[in-house]
Design an enzyme around this catalytic site. Structure first.
Site: not given
Length: 323
Positions: A160, A184, A261, A296
């Site tokens: 990220r 995160k 992103h 994905y």
């Protein structure tokens, strides 16, 4: 429109209740919403006002059934799911405001479910587009070395943009080709560096790269260990990283497609296209749930189908047969 549904009043004839006007003013003044956003709320509420008036109701006696009927009418009119959801959010915001201000004792939207939106497929660059992006970084001066390292890291590790910005020198192990990322929830993970990313970082971290941007005196504690520096010798922030991606994306002719992103999406998609195990991709991207990574696999399947249909002689759409 169903036989029992009342036709909504035309927008030109619909009038907002004074309390709805108060809500719009509250959005602008208290919540700081932009004029464009407030105007979008106004359009949504005008449509709702027409619906309420057609059912011979007002904001004092409108019920949950009226709100549900509004949603169904929007869906029947063929509005996109995102538009229906946006209008319901506007209506829900109005009724919450009315309840909070004491205009009503209840909120008729509480039990109305927001329609679920179909999950969109992540955008992914082609391998050729990624190569064009990297080639768009020209020169060997310190900023060019830094920009190349940023792009190679984002695509090579799928990290990220916030993770790239928070990188410190001890997090990078060029000898073993590893980088420690903090994602995160302050969760750390170790991700391998590919050859291109490792080489780009090595050139940037050399004395003639990052060293050339180091200030005589560090302005903030922690900047001395930052991997990526700005022109003033401070830690390169999120906005600076974003601008690097945007600038070189435009130079490569893919600026309209590219965000940081998208590079993360591209990393995951290309790995799965290449046969990587989904659990490995999940670990690499730092996804807490495998379901997040599974989207994905759908991207890869769709791309496989597209290539198959274009390349296989008996996979194309059928032509009309002669009778």
């Amino acid at each position: 429109m169903s036989p029992t549904a009342s036709p909504p009043a035309p927008l030109s004839e619909a009038v907002l209740d004074i309390r709805a006007e108060e809500f719009l003013a509250w959005l602008a003044v208290e919540r700081g919403r932009s004029p464009r956003t407030v105007e979008a709320y106004r359009r949504d509420l005008l449509r709702y006002a027409g619906h309420v008036a057609a059912r011979k109701r007002n904001l004092d006696d409108v019920g949950t059934g009226d709100v549900v009927a509004f949603v169904r009418a929007l869906q029947h009119d063929g509005l996109a799911p995102a538009s229906v959801t946006r209008m319901l959010v506007s209506v829900r915001g109005l009724h919450r405001f009315l309840a909070a201000e004491g205009h009503r004792d209840d909120d008729p939207t509480v039990d109305v479910e927001i329609p679920s939106l179909p999950r969109g497929l992540p955008k992914a660059l082609s391998v050729a587009q990624v190569a064009s992006l990297m080639d768009a970084v020209v020169g060997d001066d310190p900023p060019a070395r830094r920009d190349r390292a940023v792009l190679e890291l984002l695509y090579g590790t799928g990290c990220r943009i916030s993770e790239a910005g928070s990188l410190s020198l001890p997090d990078v192990d060029l000898h073993d080709g590893l980088v420690r990322l903090t994602g995160k929830g302050a969760k750390e993970r170790i991700v391998p560096l590919g050859r291109c990313a490792a080489e780009a970082l090595e050139r940037w971290l050399a004395p003639t790269g990052r060293g050339a941007l180091e200030p005589a005196r560090w302005a903030r504690r922690g900047d001395a260990e930052a991997v990526f520096l700005n022109q003033r010798g401070g830690r390169l922030g999120r906005q600076g990283l974003w601008l690097i991606v945007r600038r070189h994306g435009e130079a490569a002719g893919i600026g309209s497609l590219l965000t940081p992103h998208v590079l993360r999406h591209s990393c995951a998609t290309h790995m799965l296209d290449g046969g990587a195990d989904i659990r490995i991709v999940q670990e690499m991207l730092g996804h807490a749930s495998i379901s997040t990574t599974q989207i994905y696999t759908k991207v890869s399947t769709e791309r496989l189908r597209a290539v198959y249909r274009a390349a296989h002689p008996r996979a194309a759409a059928p032509t009309s047969r002669r009778t």
